[in-house]
Design a protein around this motif. Structure first.
Motif, PDB file in Angstrom:
ATOM      1  N   ILE A  24       0.857  -1.178   0.000  1.00 31.20           N
ATOM      2  CA  ILE A  24       0.000   0.000   0.000  1.00 31.20           C
ATOM      3  C   ILE A  24       0.893   1.227   0.000  1.00 31.20           C
ATOM      4  CG2 ILE A  24      -1.718   1.275   1.319  1.00 31.20           C
ATOM      5  CD1 ILE A  24      -2.807  -1.407   2.277  1.00 31.20           C
ATOM      6  N   THR A  25       0.873   1.933  -1.110  1.00 34.25           N
ATOM      7  CA  THR A  25       1.695   3.131  -1.236  1.00 34.25           C
ATOM      8  C   THR A  25       0.989   4.324  -0.613  1.00 34.25           C
ATOM      9  OG1 THR A  25       0.722   3.739  -3.353  1.00 34.25           O
ATOM     10  CG2 THR A  25       2.664   2.271  -3.416  1.00 34.25           C
ATOM     11  N   GLU A  26       1.732   5.368  -0.400  1.00 26.85           N
ATOM     12  CA  GLU A  26       1.154   6.593   0.129  1.00 26.85           C
ATOM     13  C   GLU A  26       0.047   7.095  -0.796  1.00 26.85           C
ATOM     14  OE1 GLU A  26       2.656  10.955   1.738  1.00 26.85           O
ATOM     15  OE2 GLU A  26       3.952   9.803   0.404  1.00 26.85           O
ATOM     16  N   GLY A  27       0.287   7.027  -2.105  1.00 29.60           N
ATOM     17  CA  GLY A  27      -0.703   7.497  -3.081  1.00 29.60           C
ATOM     18  C   GLY A  27      -1.979   6.681  -3.086  1.00 29.60           C
ATOM     19  N   SER A  28      -1.847   5.352  -3.067  1.00 37.24           N
ATOM     20  CA  SER A  28      -3.052   4.510  -3.082  1.00 37.24           C
ATOM     21  C   SER A  28      -3.829   4.649  -1.771  1.00 37.24           C
ATOM     22  CB  SER A  28      -2.710   3.037  -3.364  1.00 37.24           C
ATOM     23  OG  SER A  28      -1.949   2.467  -2.326  1.00 37.24           O
ATOM     24  N   LEU A  29      -3.116   4.844  -0.683  1.00 39.62           N
ATOM     25  CA  LEU A  29      -3.777   5.035   0.605  1.00 39.62           C
ATOM     26  C   LEU A  29      -4.528   6.364   0.637  1.00 39.62           C
ATOM     27  CD1 LEU A  29      -4.234   3.905   3.468  1.00 39.62           C
ATOM     28  CD2 LEU A  29      -2.179   5.122   4.158  1.00 39.62           C
ATOM     29  N   THR A  30      -3.890   7.408   0.162  1.00 42.82           N
ATOM     30  CA  THR A  30      -4.526   8.725   0.130  1.00 42.82           C
ATOM     31  C   THR A  30      -5.779   8.696  -0.740  1.00 42.82           C
ATOM     32  OG1 THR A  30      -2.393   9.793   0.465  1.00 42.82           O
ATOM     33  CG2 THR A  30      -4.151  11.168  -0.411  1.00 42.82           C
ATOM     34  N   SER A  31      -5.691   8.062  -1.904  1.00 47.40           N
ATOM     35  CA  SER A  31      -6.863   7.950  -2.792  1.00 47.40           C
ATOM     36  C   SER A  31      -7.999   7.195  -2.111  1.00 47.40           C
ATOM     37  CB  SER A  31      -6.474   7.223  -4.084  1.00 47.40           C
ATOM     38  OG  SER A  31      -5.546   7.971  -4.806  1.00 47.40           O
ATOM     39  N   ALA A  32      -7.659   6.116  -1.427  1.00 49.41           N
ATOM     40  CA  ALA A  32      -8.682   5.313  -0.744  1.00 49.41           C
ATOM     41  C   ALA A  32      -9.337   6.101   0.386  1.00 49.41           C
ATOM     42  CB  ALA A  32      -8.060   4.022  -0.210  1.00 49.41           C
ATOM     43  N   ILE A  33      -8.560   6.862   1.125  1.00 54.47           N
ATOM     44  CA  ILE A  33      -9.111   7.672   2.215  1.00 54.47           C
ATOM     45  C   ILE A  33     -10.109   8.684   1.659  1.00 54.47           C
ATOM     46  CG2 ILE A  33      -8.555   9.442   3.943  1.00 54.47           C
ATOM     47  CD1 ILE A  33      -5.837   7.923   4.317  1.00 54.47           C
ATOM     48  N   HIS A  34      -9.727   9.362   0.587  1.00 57.14           N
ATOM     49  CA  HIS A  34     -10.619  10.360  -0.023  1.00 57.14           C
ATOM     50  C   HIS A  34     -11.879   9.704  -0.574  1.00 57.14           C
ATOM     51  CE1 HIS A  34      -8.003  13.705   0.609  1.00 57.14           C
ATOM     52  NE2 HIS A  34      -7.016  13.166  -0.082  1.00 57.14           N
ATOM     53  N   LEU A  35     -11.728   8.530  -1.149  1.00 62.64           N
ATOM     54  CA  LEU A  35     -12.892   7.821  -1.706  1.00 62.64           C
ATOM     55  C   LEU A  35     -13.875   7.436  -0.600  1.00 62.64           C
ATOM     56  CD1 LEU A  35     -14.303   6.658  -4.171  1.00 62.64           C
ATOM     57  CD2 LEU A  35     -12.936   4.594  -3.890  1.00 62.64           C
ATOM     58  N   ILE A  36     -13.371   6.914   0.498  1.00 60.39           N
ATOM     59  CA  ILE A  36     -14.250   6.535   1.617  1.00 60.39           C
ATOM     60  C   ILE A  36     -14.947   7.759   2.191  1.00 60.39           C
ATOM     61  CG2 ILE A  36     -14.206   5.742   4.039  1.00 60.39           C
ATOM     62  CD1 ILE A  36     -14.342   3.469   2.031  1.00 60.39           C
ATOM     63  N   GLN A  37     -14.235   8.859   2.287  1.00 60.51           N
ATOM     64  CA  GLN A  37     -14.839  10.080   2.837  1.00 60.51           C
ATOM     65  C   GLN A  37     -15.994  10.584   1.970  1.00 60.51           C
ATOM     66  OE1 GLN A  37     -11.405  12.632   3.221  1.00 60.51           O
ATOM     67  NE2 GLN A  37     -10.909  11.859   5.261  1.00 60.51           N
ATOM     68  N   LYS A  38     -15.924  10.329   0.675  1.00 59.97           N
ATOM     69  CA  LYS A  38     -16.977  10.775  -0.239  1.00 59.97           C
ATOM     70  C   LYS A  38     -18.093   9.751  -0.426  1.00 59.97           C
ATOM     71  CE  LYS A  38     -13.851  11.935  -3.433  1.00 59.97           C
ATOM     72  NZ  LYS A  38     -13.351  12.266  -4.758  1.00 59.97           N
ATOM     73  N   THR A  39     -17.880   8.528   0.057  1.00 62.03           N
ATOM     74  CA  THR A  39     -18.838   7.445  -0.170  1.00 62.03           C
ATOM     75  C   THR A  39     -19.947   7.471   0.873  1.00 62.03           C
ATOM     76  OG1 THR A  39     -17.043   6.104  -1.078  1.00 62.03           O
ATOM     77  CG2 THR A  39     -19.045   4.941  -0.463  1.00 62.03           C
ATOM     78  N   ASP A  40     -21.182   7.343   0.406  1.00 63.71           N
ATOM     79  CA  ASP A  40     -22.320   7.304   1.330  1.00 63.71           C
ATOM     80  C   ASP A  40     -22.460   5.907   1.935  1.00 63.71           C
ATOM     81  OD1 ASP A  40     -23.379   5.753  -0.722  1.00 63.71           O
ATOM     82  OD2 ASP A  40     -24.983   7.143  -1.222  1.00 63.71           O
ATOM     83  N   ARG A  41     -23.409   5.748   2.853  1.00 68.76           N
ATOM     84  CA  ARG A  41     -23.611   4.465   3.554  1.00 68.76           C
ATOM     85  C   ARG A  41     -23.861   3.314   2.576  1.00 68.76           C
ATOM     86  NH1 ARG A  41     -21.714   3.723   8.540  1.00 68.76           N
ATOM     87  NH2 ARG A  41     -22.543   5.214   9.972  1.00 68.76           N
ATOM     88  N   LYS A  42     -24.669   3.556   1.570  1.00 67.50           N
ATOM     89  CA  LYS A  42     -24.996   2.506   0.587  1.00 67.50           C
ATOM     90  C   LYS A  42     -23.725   2.055  -0.136  1.00 67.50           C
ATOM     91  CE  LYS A  42     -28.904   0.731  -1.008  1.00 67.50           C
ATOM     92  NZ  LYS A  42     -29.523  -0.311  -0.222  1.00 67.50           N
TER      93      LYS A  42
END
Length: 191
Positions: free
Chosen positions: A31-49
């Protein structure tokens, strides 16, 4: 034991500030810094569904990791603390996916082995002088295969108040999240 874990964590944060955290050239991470950062941002934007859909994917590919988080609800851990570990699992899953890294399904035996390693490292440091404890932390951090994931998981728990909670059951949250890091770090690559 929980107090020792918190002390070790404080030293781990100190080690990061002192520049002893491995950098990208010192260690090969999944897990690179870039892939981790992208995943964090994606989860923050993702709704419950959307998060439920991610958990469904995790259930299909890593059912034991998901079960190790969900079991926290059975041992009187506050739902908001379970959600912290669940968020870490979703971010980890998406970061692995983004990095095109495929790992075999992590078994219960592998989870148990990683937990034993984690507990052994904490017990090893018990009773050490501050100077020896500091050296132990430097070595522990230096040998981490997933430093970005480790730093994220610790920061996530700190942000949500897990690390310094007076509730005795939060130690399970802490151990569960760190065990997730160990499992990912030592998982076998998919052939």
């Amino acid at each position: 034991m929980l107090r020792k874990l918190y002390h070790k964590l404080a030293l781990l944060r100190w080690a990061g500030k002192q520049g002893v955290m491995p950098n990208r050239t010192q260690t090969m991470t999944r897990i690179t810094e870039g892939s981790l950062t992208s995943a964090i941002h994606l989860i923050q934007k993702t709704d419950r569904k959307g998060q439920e859909a991610i958990c469904d994917e995790i259930f299909r590919e890593q059912p034991n990791l998901l079960a190790s988080v969900l079991v926290l609800t059975k041992i009187a851990v506050a739902p908001e603390h379970v959600e912290v570990v669940l968020e870490a699992l979703m971010v980890t899953y998406l970061a692995l996916k983004a990095s095109s890294e495929r790992i075999n399904t992590i078994t219960e035996e592998e989870q148990e082995r990683e937990l034993q390693r984690l507990v052994a490292s904490v017990k090893f440091a018990e009773g050490m002088t501050p100077a020896l404890m500091e050296e132990s932390i430097k070595q522990y951090v230096g040998f981490q295969k997933e430093p970005w994931l480790l730093a994220y998981v610790i920061a996530l728990q700190q942000r949500h108040g897990v690390l310094f909670s007076a509730n005795e059951n939060t130690k399970y949250v802490f151990l569960s999240a760190l065990n997730l890091v160990g499992c990912i770090a030592n998982a076998q690559r998919m052939a």
